[in-house]
Write an enzyme that holds these catalytic residues in place. Structure first.
Site, PDB file in Angstrom:
ATOM      1  N   ASP A 162      55.079 -29.767  -8.211  1.00 54.10           N
ATOM      2  CA  ASP A 162      56.165 -29.957  -9.176  1.00 54.10           C
ATOM      3  C   ASP A 162      55.708 -29.511 -10.564  1.00 54.10           C
ATOM      4  O   ASP A 162      56.463 -28.892 -11.315  1.00 54.10           O
ATOM      5  CB  ASP A 162      56.586 -31.440  -9.248  1.00 54.10           C
TER       6      ASP A 162
ATOM      7  N   ASP B  73      51.981 -32.824  -3.706  1.00 53.09           N
ATOM      8  CA  ASP B  73      53.348 -33.156  -4.115  1.00 53.09           C
ATOM      9  C   ASP B  73      53.460 -33.077  -5.638  1.00 53.09           C
ATOM     10  O   ASP B  73      54.357 -32.437  -6.205  1.00 53.09           O
ATOM     11  CB  ASP B  73      53.638 -34.590  -3.616  1.00 53.09           C
TER      12      ASP B  73
ATOM     13  N   ASP C 248      42.627 -34.538 -11.472  1.00 52.26           N
ATOM     14  CA  ASP C 248      43.006 -34.738 -12.875  1.00 52.26           C
ATOM     15  C   ASP C 248      42.707 -33.483 -13.690  1.00 52.26           C
ATOM     16  O   ASP C 248      43.494 -33.049 -14.530  1.00 52.26           O
ATOM     17  CB  ASP C 248      42.347 -35.989 -13.474  1.00 52.26           C
TER      18      ASP C 248
END
Ligand code: NAD
Length: 357
Positions: free
Chosen positions: A251, A247, A223
């Site tokens: 992005d 993943d 986080d």
């Protein structure tokens, strides 16, 4: 010299962007007197339509015999309601597993020409961005046991995140080797405050870090990492992380560089062919419209030349060609800026191939 490339366009924008790669590879072929042999194969939605399964056996066999695998993208609305194991994405996960490519390298590099396409403030981008995300690719929650049960008033569903020591060791070692060739900094990103599997990642990484004294190791919760990537991306050199965290973070990192369409990836195992593909998906919203940015896919072949064919000079040629074309002001829609020349997928492929010649 001959190299056999398994060529898998897939769905959506896949075929359009893969077509551009052939032009660039042909230019490399001429310049370096190397012959590339392509075998076109099926995966994803198109494979489901033609054979009933997302990863036909023939695709697996030919990929295993090839020197490298070049992939476009899979997926699309048409197949969204199929059961999980019959969806196009199942083909993608299976080919990674079949080839044992456990390390997914996702560089997020900001081309200076695209500074204004980045979503970050200029002062944060000062000095450039060059982060390498090393994502574990064939384990973790995407591959752990998943189940759904009927319960009163609905369903119960679960996915499991499982990692064993050897899976962590091999990816962490790979990441340290990469860090050694870069700026000697490695950050393990996990969720060790909550997840037991993350605590195992920390233990294993701490142990392996002893073998790589020259590399500075740090640890960060996912986080916080998501926030720090935006606040101060330059603090990162190599990030190593599990499948799902990687993943998502890769992005996110693509937005530092302006567009998902710019970023390449390489997926490597211990030996055997690597898989090279852009990080974006099949972009069904722009498929067939000559709007997709082929640069992520073209940069993937630079990684292929470097990691699978040991052709570092040719890789640099491809990267330089992209840079030259950006210098000349050519832009696809996703990276378009005022005063630049808007081009489609085909034209972008042409000008990059020309820049190599
Ligand atoms: P996506 O990456 O396909 O698209 C996200 C957004 O980015 C869209 O607006 C799209 O138009 C844009 N975009 C993507 N690539 C671009 C390019 N080269 N040039 C310009 N713009 C580009 O992700 P999504 O919309 O979440 O998923 C679409 C389909 O792709 C789904 O079926 C998904 O499962 C699949 N998918 C496949 C892969 C893969 O093949 N590796 C990865 C991610 C998603």
């Amino acid at each position: 010299m001959d190299k056999k490339i398994a060529f898998i366009p897939g769905d959506g924008v896949g075929p359009e962007i893969i077509k551009q790669v052939v032009k660039v590879l042909e230019a490399v072929s001429k310049k370096y007197k190397i012959h590339f042999e392509y075998e076109e194969l099926l995966i994803g939605g198109i494979a489901i339509d033609q054979t009933g399964e997302p990863l036909p056996k023939k695709t697996i066999e030919i990929c295993k015999e090839s020197d490298a695998v070049l992939l476009g993208a899979v997926g699309g609305w048409k197949w969204d309601n199929l059961p999980g194991d019959l969806r196009p994405e199942a083909g993608l996960l299976s080919i990674r597993k079949e080839l044992g490519v456990f390390a997914n390298l996702r560089p997020a590099i900001l081309f200076p020409q695209l500074k204004s396409a980045s979503f970050l403030r200029e002062d944060i981008l000062e000095g450039g961005i060059d982060v390498m995300i090393v994502r574990e690719l064939i384990g973790g929650i995407y591959f752990g046991e998943k189940k759904r049960e009927n319960i009163e008033n609905g369903h119960k569903a679960w996915d499991t995140m499982v990692y064993s020591t050897y899976e962590i060791e091999r990816i962490v070692r790979k990441a340290y080797e990469i860090a050694r060739k870069r700026d000697n900094r490695l950050t393990l990103v996990d969720k060790a405050n909550v997840l037991e599997s993350s605590r195992l990642w920390r233990e294993v990484t701490a142990k392996i870090s002893q073998e790589y004294g020259g590399v500075r190791t740090s640890y960060m919760y996912v986080d916080n990492a998501a926030m720090q990537l935006i606040r101060n991306p330059k603090q990162f050199d190599v990030i190593v992380t599990g499948n799902m965290f990687g993943d998502i973070l890769s992005d996110e990192a693509s937005m530092l560089t302006g567009s998902l369409g710019m970023l390449p990836s390489a997926s490597l195992g211990e030996d055997g062919p690597g898989i090279y593909e852009p990080i974006h998906g099949s972009a069904p919203d722009i498929a067939g419209q000559d709007k997709a940015n082929p640069i992520g896919t073209i940069m993937s072949i630079a990684m292929m030349l470097r990691y699978s064919f040991d052709m570092a000079d040719a890789a640099i040629d491809v990267e330089d060609a992209v840079s030259k074309v950006l210098d000349k002001g050519y832009r696809t829609l996703d990276i378009m800026q005022n005063g630049m020349t808007l081009v489609g997928t085909e034209k972008m492929g042409d000008v990059i191939a020309d820049a190599i010649n």
